[in-house]
Each structure stands twice: as structure tokens, then as C-alpha cells.
Design an enzyme around this catalytic site. Structure first.
Site, short mmCIF file in Angstrom:
data_model
loop_
_atom_site.label_atom_id
_atom_site.label_comp_id
_atom_site.label_asym_id
_atom_site.label_seq_id
_atom_site.Cartn_x
_atom_site.Cartn_y
_atom_site.Cartn_z
N ASP A 197 48.14 34.99 42.26
CA ASP A 197 48.51 35.36 40.91
C ASP A 197 49.79 36.20 41.01
O ASP A 197 50.17 36.66 42.09
CB ASP A 197 47.36 36.17 40.29
CG ASP A 197 47.70 36.71 38.91
OD1 ASP A 197 48.10 35.93 38.04
OD2 ASP A 197 47.57 37.94 38.73
N ASP A 239 51.13 38.59 37.87
CA ASP A 239 51.02 39.83 37.10
C ASP A 239 49.95 40.75 37.67
O ASP A 239 48.76 40.40 37.72
CB ASP A 239 50.70 39.54 35.63
CG ASP A 239 51.91 39.00 34.88
OD1 ASP A 239 53.02 39.49 35.11
OD2 ASP A 239 51.72 38.09 34.04
N GLU A 281 37.95 37.39 23.22
CA GLU A 281 38.19 37.46 24.65
C GLU A 281 36.93 37.82 25.42
O GLU A 281 36.75 37.41 26.58
CB GLU A 281 39.28 38.50 24.93
CG GLU A 281 39.77 38.51 26.36
CD GLU A 281 40.98 39.41 26.55
OE1 GLU A 281 41.54 39.39 27.64
OE2 GLU A 281 41.37 40.11 25.59
N SER A 334 51.54 32.97 20.95
CA SER A 334 52.39 34.03 21.52
C SER A 334 53.66 33.43 22.13
O SER A 334 54.77 33.96 21.94
CB SER A 334 51.61 34.79 22.60
OG SER A 334 50.50 35.47 22.05
N LYS A 376 43.17 28.19 35.15
CA LYS A 376 43.83 28.38 36.44
C LYS A 376 42.91 27.91 37.55
O LYS A 376 42.18 28.69 38.15
CB LYS A 376 44.20 29.85 36.64
CG LYS A 376 45.35 30.34 35.79
CD LYS A 376 45.57 31.83 35.96
CE LYS A 376 46.03 32.17 37.36
NZ LYS A 376 46.31 33.62 37.53
N ASP A 395 43.93 39.46 40.59
CA ASP A 395 43.50 40.75 40.05
C ASP A 395 42.55 40.58 38.88
O ASP A 395 42.21 41.57 38.21
CB ASP A 395 44.72 41.58 39.60
CG ASP A 395 45.29 41.12 38.27
OD1 ASP A 395 45.44 41.94 37.36
OD2 ASP A 395 45.57 39.91 38.14
#
Length: 293
Positions: free
Chosen positions: A45, A47, A92, A111, A208, A234
């Protein structure tokens, strides 16, 4: 490279390192060492994995979408981001299910469209990234260079913005290492070199997986021919980034950075082999790779 069991145990016995199955994890690391660099792929990943989650003063570092979060520079984007969060954030934390995935996908698409509608130029984007506080994790650049020297491919698999990731690497390292490939949400530009749309496929936190890698990464054939994977993330969803690539679990060493929310530790240790708590360095993955010829 020589190594000893005591060195490895010392690495895993640090107070901020949590290992659910020490024996099984050590076996996975030995397997990486035994197969050698030519049989390893890294999937990571970006971020708050390759990048820091907070700076040296303890301030939170932004993720790639947040480079557009300057209210003075982008008041329309920030306001629309706030509205979208109010609209979708409650979904979420739903139990896993179709509705949750649909709402999160809608949030990502809307977004991205908010950003595309601003008509930001490629050169302006470069300036924006240069001004942002995204920072690579301490030792991350050296980690990537080491992988390049070992001829180990690294797939940077992110639900963030691929163009921003590339710019961060270029501006921090001076170049994108030749062994690196980014799968992320990529921008497309019009004839005036302005962002006009995000290209498909949309990548979000719930898709993902190896299926995405198999379909869209030129590294897929390389990954297929390599027996073992080092996976870095993360978030809980990152643990599935190699799912569907045909690798046995004992050949995937999964390392997580738990940057916040210590109450999530038990869930992280269930999903990952090694969980590193509140550490802004790439020291442990680097030390493991140093053991590999």
C-alpha cells in the site's frame, strides 16, 4: 548475507512488534531467505504505509486525496468533500456486505469527480504535491532502492491517487525506481493538459485484491513466476492484496503498520503476521530484506 536466529528473534521481540504466530512467522521469513531475491515480489500500500502517518512533531500527514484539502486554495473541493463525508461516512462501518461496497465505491467516484471538475493542470498538480506534507516513511526510499538493486519488483497498490504517488516518489527520490509499478486511481488529461477524468478501473479499499493485479498490472506475469510475496499495509483490507494470485498463505509474509487506533490490535494480529505499532520507519521490512541474497 549471513543471519542468525537470535537476530531475527530480536527483531520480532521488540515492544512495539506483535506476532500472533511466532513459529509460523519465522518459518515464512526463512522461506523468503531460502528462495532468494529472484523468487520474491513486494506488494505494498502507499498511504500511511510507504508514506508516514504523522510527522516528527506528531502532526498527522495527509493521504494522497488530501493534497486537495487546502481550504484557501480549493474551497469548492473541500466543501464538497465535507458534504460527501456526511453523505457516505455512516456506511463505512456497516457489516461487510453489498450495500457497504456500493456506498464506498460511490464515495470514491464522486470524490474523484470533484477533483476532476476543477480542471487542474499537470504542472499545477506537481506544485500542489510539492507543497503538501506527504512524506515517505523513514527509510522507505532506501528500502525501494534496495529492492531495485536486488531486482525484486514492488507493486504499489493503492486506493489513493496514482499521479500523486508518482509525483511524491519523483520529488523525494528524484525518480521512480525501475522495479516499481503503481496500480491506483489514475488521472487522465485533456488537450490543454488539465485533469478531466479519472480512468477506470476505480480502486477502493474493498477491491484491492489479486484479481485487480491479475487484470491490470504488467507485473502480473512476473509475480506469477515468483513463489513468495512480502505484503505491506496499514489497513485490514490490505491483508487481501495478494488474494487470488495463486500463492499459498505460507508463502505470503504480511506486515502491517498500526499507525493509530490501538484498540484494533487484535484484529490486525489476526489478519497479518507482523504488526508494527506506532513506528514511522521502514526498519523491520528493510532488516528482513537484508537477510536475502
Amino acid at each position: 548475507m549471513t543471519y542468525s536466529t537470535s537476530q531475527l528473534q530480536s527483531l520480532l521481540n521488540r515492544s512495539n512488534v506483535h506476532v500472533r504466530d511466532p513459529e509460523g512467522t519465522v518459518a515464512k521469513i526463512y522461506r523468503l531467505i531460502e528462495v532468494g531475491a529472484s523468487n520474491i515480489t513486494v506488494i505494498s500500500d502507499f498511504d500511511h504505509t510507504l508514506s508516514r502517518s504523522h510527522d516528527e512533531e506528531g502532526g498527522r500527514c495527509p493521504v494522497t486525496h488530501e493534497v486537495f484539502g487546502n481550504r484557501e486554495r480549493f474551497p469548492e473541493i473541500v466543501e464538497k468533500f465535507v458534504q460527501l463525508e456526511k453523505k457516505y461516512a455512516r456506511y463505512e462501518h456497516l457489516t461487510e456486505g453489498e450495500e457497504r461496497v456500493e456506498k464506498m465505491e460511490a464515495w470514491w467516484r464522486e470524490s474523484n469527480q470533484v477533483i476532476a471538475d476543477q480542471g487542474i493542470s499537470r504542472s499545477e498538480l506537481s506544485d500542489i504535491v510539492k507543497e503538501t506534507k506527504i512524506q515517505l516513511r523513514e527509510g522507505a526510499a532506501e528500502f525501494m532502492v534496495r529492492l531495485e538493486q536486488q531486482e525484486i519488483p514492488i507493486l504499489i497498490f493503492s486506493a489513493g491517487i496514482g499521479d500523486v504517488i508518482s509525483l511524491v516518489l519523483e520529488q523525494t527520490m528524484g525518480r521512480i525506481p525501475a522495479n516499481s509499478h503503481v496500480i491506483s486511481n489514475m488521472m487522465a488529461y485533456d488537450e490543454k493538459d488539465r485533469i478531466c477524468i479519472f480512468s477506470d478501473p476505480l480502486i477502493h479499499c474493498f477491491n484491492k485484491s489479486g484479481a485487480m493485479v491479475a487484470e491490470f498490472s504488467p507485473l502480473h506475469s512476473c509475480i506469477s513466476s515468483r513463489a513468495n510475496i512480502l505484503l505491506l499495509g496499514d489497513a485490514l483490507g490490505d491483508a487481501q492484496m495478494a488474494q487470488g494470485l495463486g500463492k499459498d498463505e505460507e508463502r505470503i509474509l504480511k506486515i502491517a503498520f498500526l499507525n493509530s487506533k490501538p484498540e484494533m490490535l487484535s484484529r490486525f494480529t489476526s489478519a497479518f503476521d507482523i504488526v508494527i505499532v506506532d513506528d514511522q520507519t521502514m526498519e523491520i521490512p528493510t532488516e528482513i530484506m537484508k537477510m536475502i541474497d
